[in-house]
Design a protein around this motif. Structure first.
Motif, PDB file in Angstrom:
ATOM      1  N   MET A   1       0.839  -1.195   0.000  1.00 12.11           N
ATOM      2  CA  MET A   1       0.000   0.000   0.000  1.00 12.11           C
ATOM      3  C   MET A   1       0.876   1.247   0.000  1.00 12.11           C
ATOM      4  N   VAL A   2       0.490   2.266  -0.759  1.00  8.60           N
ATOM      5  CA  VAL A   2       1.205   3.529  -0.761  1.00  8.60           C
ATOM      6  C   VAL A   2       1.006   4.215   0.581  1.00  8.60           C
ATOM      7  N   VAL A   3       2.085   4.764   1.153  1.00 11.51           N
ATOM      8  CA  VAL A   3       1.984   5.448   2.432  1.00 11.51           C
ATOM      9  C   VAL A   3       1.027   6.629   2.302  1.00 11.51           C
ATOM     10  N   ASP A   4       0.125   6.767   3.273  1.00 11.91           N
ATOM     11  CA  ASP A   4      -0.851   7.861   3.300  1.00 11.91           C
ATOM     12  C   ASP A   4      -1.773   7.852   2.087  1.00 11.91           C
ATOM     13  N   GLU A   5      -1.944   6.720   1.452  1.00 12.23           N
ATOM     14  CA  GLU A   5      -2.851   6.628   0.319  1.00 12.23           C
ATOM     15  C   GLU A   5      -4.280   6.860   0.787  1.00 12.23           C
ATOM     16  N   ASP A   6      -5.038   7.686   0.046  1.00 16.01           N
ATOM     17  CA  ASP A   6      -6.431   7.919   0.376  1.00 16.01           C
ATOM     18  C   ASP A   6      -7.260   6.685   0.043  1.00 16.01           C
ATOM     19  N   SER A 103     -27.027  -5.947   8.919  1.00 13.95           N
ATOM     20  CA  SER A 103     -26.269  -6.859   9.763  1.00 13.95           C
ATOM     21  C   SER A 103     -25.702  -7.974   8.887  1.00 13.95           C
ATOM     22  N   GLY A 104     -24.394  -8.044   8.813  1.00 14.63           N
ATOM     23  CA  GLY A 104     -23.769  -9.077   7.991  1.00 14.63           C
ATOM     24  C   GLY A 104     -23.078  -8.547   6.758  1.00 14.63           C
ATOM     25  N   GLY A 105     -22.973  -7.221   6.632  1.00 20.01           N
ATOM     26  CA  GLY A 105     -22.365  -6.634   5.445  1.00 20.01           C
ATOM     27  C   GLY A 105     -20.883  -6.337   5.593  1.00 20.01           C
ATOM     28  N   TYR A 106     -20.352  -5.643   4.596  1.00 19.91           N
ATOM     29  CA  TYR A 106     -18.925  -5.326   4.543  1.00 19.91           C
ATOM     30  C   TYR A 106     -18.728  -3.895   4.044  1.00 19.91           C
ATOM     31  N   ALA A 107     -17.565  -3.337   4.369  1.00 18.46           N
ATOM     32  CA  ALA A 107     -17.140  -2.070   3.803  1.00 18.46           C
ATOM     33  C   ALA A 107     -15.857  -2.347   3.016  1.00 18.46           C
ATOM     34  N   LEU A 108     -15.912  -2.159   1.698  1.00 15.77           N
ATOM     35  CA  LEU A 108     -14.773  -2.425   0.825  1.00 15.77           C
ATOM     36  C   LEU A 108     -13.986  -1.129   0.643  1.00 15.77           C
ATOM     37  N   GLY A 109     -12.743  -1.119   1.103  1.00 16.20           N
ATOM     38  CA  GLY A 109     -11.920   0.092   1.043  1.00 16.20           C
ATOM     39  C   GLY A 109     -11.080   0.140  -0.219  1.00 16.20           C
ATOM     40  N   PHE A 110     -11.388   1.089  -1.101  1.00 14.30           N
ATOM     41  CA  PHE A 110     -10.684   1.222  -2.372  1.00 14.30           C
ATOM     42  C   PHE A 110      -9.792   2.459  -2.378  1.00 14.30           C
ATOM     43  N   SER A 111      -8.714   2.352  -3.112  1.00 13.12           N
ATOM     44  CA  SER A 111      -7.824   3.476  -3.331  1.00 13.12           C
ATOM     45  C   SER A 111      -8.536   4.541  -4.163  1.00 13.12           C
ATOM     46  N   ARG A 239      -7.950  -2.032  -0.938  1.00 14.68           N
ATOM     47  CA  ARG A 239      -6.919  -1.899   0.076  1.00 14.68           C
ATOM     48  C   ARG A 239      -7.349  -2.521   1.413  1.00 14.68           C
ATOM     49  N   HIS A 240      -8.554  -2.225   1.872  1.00 17.20           N
ATOM     50  CA  HIS A 240      -9.027  -2.741   3.158  1.00 17.20           C
ATOM     51  C   HIS A 240     -10.359  -3.460   2.979  1.00 17.20           C
ATOM     52  N   ILE A 241     -10.598  -4.416   3.866  1.00 11.50           N
ATOM     53  CA  ILE A 241     -11.897  -5.074   3.977  1.00 11.50           C
ATOM     54  C   ILE A 241     -12.351  -4.955   5.429  1.00 11.50           C
ATOM     55  N   ALA A 242     -13.480  -4.276   5.648  1.00 14.96           N
ATOM     56  CA  ALA A 242     -14.037  -4.176   6.994  1.00 14.96           C
ATOM     57  C   ALA A 242     -15.275  -5.056   7.074  1.00 14.96           C
ATOM     58  N   THR A 243     -15.255  -6.003   7.996  1.00 10.26           N
ATOM     59  CA  THR A 243     -16.415  -6.862   8.212  1.00 10.26           C
ATOM     60  C   THR A 243     -17.349  -6.174   9.197  1.00 10.26           C
ATOM     61  N   GLY A 244     -18.611  -6.024   8.796  1.00 10.35           N
ATOM     62  CA  GLY A 244     -19.559  -5.241   9.567  1.00 10.35           C
ATOM     63  C   GLY A 244     -20.032  -5.902  10.842  1.00 10.35           C
ATOM     64  N   PRO A 245     -20.665  -5.121  11.710  1.00  3.36           N
ATOM     65  CA  PRO A 245     -21.154  -5.636  12.994  1.00  3.36           C
ATOM     66  C   PRO A 245     -22.305  -6.611  12.794  1.00  3.36           C
ATOM     67  N   ILE A 265      -7.450 -11.843  -5.344  1.00  2.00           N
ATOM     68  CA  ILE A 265      -7.526 -10.381  -5.248  1.00  2.00           C
ATOM     69  C   ILE A 265      -6.589  -9.901  -4.150  1.00  2.00           C
ATOM     70  N   ASP A 266      -5.721  -8.991  -4.513  1.00  2.00           N
ATOM     71  CA  ASP A 266      -4.744  -8.450  -3.573  1.00  2.00           C
ATOM     72  C   ASP A 266      -5.405  -7.402  -2.675  1.00  2.00           C
ATOM     73  N   PHE A 267      -4.981  -7.333  -1.434  1.00  2.00           N
ATOM     74  CA  PHE A 267      -5.461  -6.309  -0.506  1.00  2.00           C
ATOM     75  C   PHE A 267      -4.432  -6.164   0.603  1.00  2.00           C
ATOM     76  N   ASP A 268      -4.578  -5.130   1.413  1.00  2.00           N
ATOM     77  CA  ASP A 268      -3.590  -4.856   2.447  1.00  2.00           C
ATOM     78  C   ASP A 268      -4.008  -5.292   3.844  1.00  2.00           C
ATOM     79  N   MET A 269      -5.297  -5.116   4.158  1.00  2.00           N
ATOM     80  CA  MET A 269      -5.688  -5.305   5.553  1.00  2.00           C
ATOM     81  C   MET A 269      -7.155  -5.700   5.664  1.00  2.00           C
TER      82      MET A 269
END
Length: 278
Positions: A1-6, A103-111, A239-245, A265-269
């Motif tokens: 991941m690029v440092v400080d990447e939005d 309940s059961g969703g995700y937040a997909l973090g893209f560059s 870049r990120h995958i957040a698993t929802g509450p 699929i590549d990702f960071d976190m």
């Protein structure tokens, strides 16, 4: 991941996440089918208010016809198609989970850079941060109205053609081009960023359909760029995958991570939500 990447986060349910990641596409939704149906009209309402405030710059006997012509042109533009996909700067916001992922969703973090690169190579696709400040919103809309008034001047409104790129049509289309980036201040918590299309006719785009809450919803698919990585995986800007509450959080987290490995699929976190969902 690029440092400080939005990075911006697209909240979606499990079905939406599966579709996006397996197809490697962002699915934009016709704006009249977004969760808050009124947002499609908010910018146009503000623009009409600005017209009322500015109309004293044209001859008094033309003002009523000017306002009516502007209003009728707005109604025409509402028949066009604008598609948008919403992202948030924040990865774990309760209102976003409730509104878009359940309940059961995700937040997909893209560059942001990756999404902007995709948009830059497509005709009629734009990106930008949503504005919630009324003063700034007025500044975004006023040039289209001021230029319309300058163009019309003292010309009788009935003599201005209703066909083609007449001044009213050009003005309202300029407003439509920024309208997806203008939302009511009450939504400021979302800190939203969008990828969206210009207004188009039904015949201008090849769009598809999904079923949401038992209703057919038109969508327009935007193909993500894919870059092969040395590790044998593919970079789609994720870049990120957040698993929802919700219940079974660890199980759902493992499932989405397994999906990413399965499709290379590549990702960071990967992270889990810390927000209580009731």
């Amino acid at each position: 991941m690029v440092v400080d990447e939005d990075v911006v986060f697209h909240y979606t349910n499990a079905s939406g996440a599966l579709g996006i990641l397996t197809s490697k596409e962002i699915w934009t939704t016709l704006v009249y089918h977004l969760n808050d149906v009124q947002e499609a009209h908010y910018a146009q309402g503000l623009a009409l208010q600005l017209v009322h405030e500015s109309v004293d710059l044209i001859p008094e006997d033309h003002r009523g016809a000017f306002i009516e012509r502007f209003r009728s042109t707005q109604a025409q533009v509402r028949q066009t198609h604008i598609f948008a996909a919403s992202f948030s700067k924040n990865q774990d916001v309760l209102s976003q989970w409730r509104g878009y992922a359940g309940s059961g969703g995700y937040a997909l973090g893209f560059s942001v850079a990756a999404l902007e690169s995709v948009a830059s190579e497509l005709v009629g696709v734009r990106t930008g941060h949503v504005c919630y400040d009324r003063t700034q919103q007025r500044k975004m809309l006023q040039p289209a109205i001021s230029d319309l008034i300058d163009s019309v001047g003292s010309t009788p409104i009935e003599s201005i053609s209703r066909e083609g790129l007449n001044p009213f049509w050009k003005s309202v289309m300029r407003i439509a081009s920024v309208a997806p980036l203008i939302k009511h201040p009450g939504f400021a918590e979302e800190e939203e960023w969008r990828i969206y299309t210009d207004a188009s006719k039904r015949s201008d785009r090849q769009y598809d359909f999904i079923v949401k809450d038992g209703e057919l919803v038109p969508i327009f698919k935007i193909k993500l760029k894919t870059v092969d990585k040395k590790n044998g995986r593919v970079d789609i800007g994720l870049r990120h995958i957040a698993t929802g509450p919700g219940d079974h959080l660890e199980r759902r987290s493992n499932a989405i991570l397994s999906l990413l490995y399965r499709y290379g699929i590549d990702f960071d976190m990967g992270i889990n939500s810390q927000t209580p969902y009731r």
